[in-house]
Design an enzyme around this catalytic site. Structure first.
Site, PDB file in Angstrom:
ATOM      1  N   CYS A   1       0.831  -1.198   0.000  1.00  0.00           N
ATOM      2  CA  CYS A   1       0.000   0.000   0.000  1.00  0.00           C
ATOM      3  C   CYS A   1       0.876   1.264   0.000  1.00  0.00           C
ATOM      4  CB  CYS A   1      -0.990  -0.037   1.163  1.00  0.00           C
ATOM      5  SG  CYS A   1      -2.338   1.135   0.948  1.00  0.00           S
TER       6      CYS A   1
ATOM      7  N   HIS B   1      -4.400  -4.536  -0.681  1.00  0.00           N
ATOM      8  CA  HIS B   1      -4.139  -5.092   0.645  1.00  0.00           C
ATOM      9  C   HIS B   1      -4.166  -6.618   0.624  1.00  0.00           C
ATOM     10  CE1 HIS B   1      -4.050  -1.413   3.048  1.00  0.00           C
ATOM     11  NE2 HIS B   1      -4.832  -0.945   2.094  1.00  0.00           N
TER      12      HIS B   1
ATOM     13  N   GLU C   1      -3.292  -8.617   2.849  1.00  0.00           N
ATOM     14  CA  GLU C   1      -3.729  -9.141   4.154  1.00  0.00           C
ATOM     15  C   GLU C   1      -5.245  -9.073   4.313  1.00  0.00           C
ATOM     16  OE1 GLU C   1      -2.511  -6.207   3.572  1.00  0.00           O
ATOM     17  OE2 GLU C   1      -3.361  -4.706   4.927  1.00  0.00           O
TER      18      GLU C   1
END
Lengths: 253, 206
Positions: free
Chosen positions: B79, B181, B183
């Site tokens: 990011c 992202h 995650e």
């Protein structure tokens, strides 16, 4: 292409999911929000909304623990709402691992909370939940607060624009006329709000079958559709809703 | 050991937990020497570009990052961490970045909803060990208002489309950046992170 999002939502009280969720048969898991979140991720949910309806301080601490455990085990974005009154509450939830926070009554009473939250943590994590109800005299949707018990005289369309101006990243729009009715989202309300802001609108209230999501994404111009009981009681699954939408040409993950 | 750099730019918990779920050996640190000793490094983060560079500078982290990259260790920016890999950014005025990959970061411009937020699909543009098990059309979760413009298009590993081409994954030698992202991108995101962990384990100069 950016997809439309399907977002299951659940109410949590004192650390447990409030409504019985029929597809988690194990007694112990049935009320555990983290177990439920994992099931929804597995089904293809695009995001989750966890609403804390606990009023006590002990409940707040329990909620933070649930947010931590959810962040540890669930790898899709999730929003936490309920009980946020000041910027410090936002900070606590984000630190515990929430991706976004959702504010409703507190934002109406103190709009500066939106501004401050967005400035400090970024618009992407500030969701303003707006509960709207058609008001015949106003000939407009009126903003309701305190879980729909108190009317404000505010136009929901104007309030949505103010939220955007103050830095909100998304609007979670609930129709109080449709909520719990299961006969579809309020398409007119959703479309009007969606067309008057430049931030994503999550439609909520009224989902009773798969076709309602199709309607709210096409006619209603919503960016995301949120529902609770339709998923909890196994009337349909996230997987089925997404398959249905995909077959009809809606952009879906 | 993988070092996750903690430089006061947002919550690193999600990145940490996603890697933990993959069994990675981790340390979250703001100590440049710990970063230098790591076998691989992750630079996550959300927030403003200028603040981020200032924090890294004050921590003495910039030279540690340069050392790690010079040593050929796998490095991953996520990011904001990906944007910082580039030469410069427009965010809140002109700011210089780490310049590990040549290019500029600019704001989305146009008559559409910004930030680009939600699930969008990947178009894979080049082969890389980082992309093992990831397929064209896989969806990942994005939240950003700025886009990178690499000078050399060969650094693009995957892109998406949001009112134009948006770089999603970049890579040059063993330096990688992921704009979205991982995650928060469920299976696909975890696959990417697993591949990175694998590179670190094998000491691969990808």
């Amino acid at each position: 292409m950016l997809t439309k999002r399907i977002i299951p939502c659940f109410d949590i009280k004192n650390g447990r999911v409030v409504k019985n969720v029929s597809f988690l048969t194990n007694e112990r898991d049935a009320g555990d929000p983290v177990e439920l979140a994992k099931v929804y991720e597995e089904q293809g949910a695009d995001e989750l909304v966890l609403l804390d309806i606990t009023a006590t301080n002990e409940g707040r601490a329990t909620m933070l623990d649930i947010v931590r455990r959810t962040a540890d085990q669930v790898f899709i974005p999730f929003t936490v709402g309920g009980g946020i009154k000041e910027v410090e509450d936002i900070r606590e939830l984000l630190l515990a691992g929430a991706d976004k926070v959702s504010m409703n009554t507190a934002a109406v009473k103190n709009p500066q909370l939106i501004t401050d939250g967005a400035k400090r943590y970024g618009s992407q994590c500030i969701v303003v939940a707006i509960d709207g109800k058609w008001n015949v005299e106003m000939q407009d949707w009126e903003v309701m607060i305190n879980a729909g018990k108190v009317s404000t005289g505010l136009s929901a369309l104007k309030w949505a624009r103010e939220c955007e101006d103050r830095g909100a990243g998304e609007i979670l729009l609930t129709s109080f006329d449709q909520d719990g009715q299961k006969n579809g989202f309020d398409l007119d309300f959703t479309r009007r709000v969606s067309e008057s802001v430049r931030i994503p609108v999550i439609a909520s209230g009224g989902a009773g079958e798969k076709s309602h999501f199709y309607d709210v994404f096409t006619t209603g111009k919503a960016d995301a559709g949120l529902a609770a009981s339709i998923f909890h009681f196994k009337e349909t699954t996230v997987t089925e809703v997404k398959k249905y939408l995909k077959e009809r040409g809606v952009s879906i993950r | 050991m993988i070092a996750i750099i903690d430089y006061g730019m947002g919550n690193l918990r999600s990145v940490e937990k996603a890697l933990e779920s993959l069994g990675a050996d981790l340390v979250v640190t703001s100590d440049p020497d710990v970063v230098r000793q790591a076998a691989g490094v992750i630079l996550p983060g959300v927030g403003a570009f200028g603040d981020a560079m200032e924090n890294l500078r004050q921590q003495g982290m910039i030279s540690a990052i340069q050392d790690v990259v010079a040593a050929g260790k796998p490095f991953l920016g996520i990011c904001l961490g990906m944007q910082l890999l580039f030469t410069s950014s427009d965010e809140h005025g002109f700011n210089e970045g780490l310049n590990l990959i040549e290019g500029h970061v600019r704001r989305f411009q146009g008559d559409f909803k910004i930030p680009h937020i939600g699930w969008n699909d990947l178009t894979l543009t080049r082969e890389s060990a980082l992309l093992d098990g990831v397929q064209n059309g896989d969806y990942v979760y994005w939240v950003h208002s700025l886009v990178v413009e690499p000078v050399d298009r060969d650094v693009l590993l995957a892109t998406t489309d949001y009112y134009g081409e948006v770089p999603g994954i970049v890579g040059r030698d063993h330096v990688f950046g992921i704009q979205f992202h991982p995650e928060k991108s469920s299976r696909v995101g975890l696959t990417l992170l697993r591949n990175f962990v694998g590179m670190v384990r094998e000491g691969v100069r990808a």
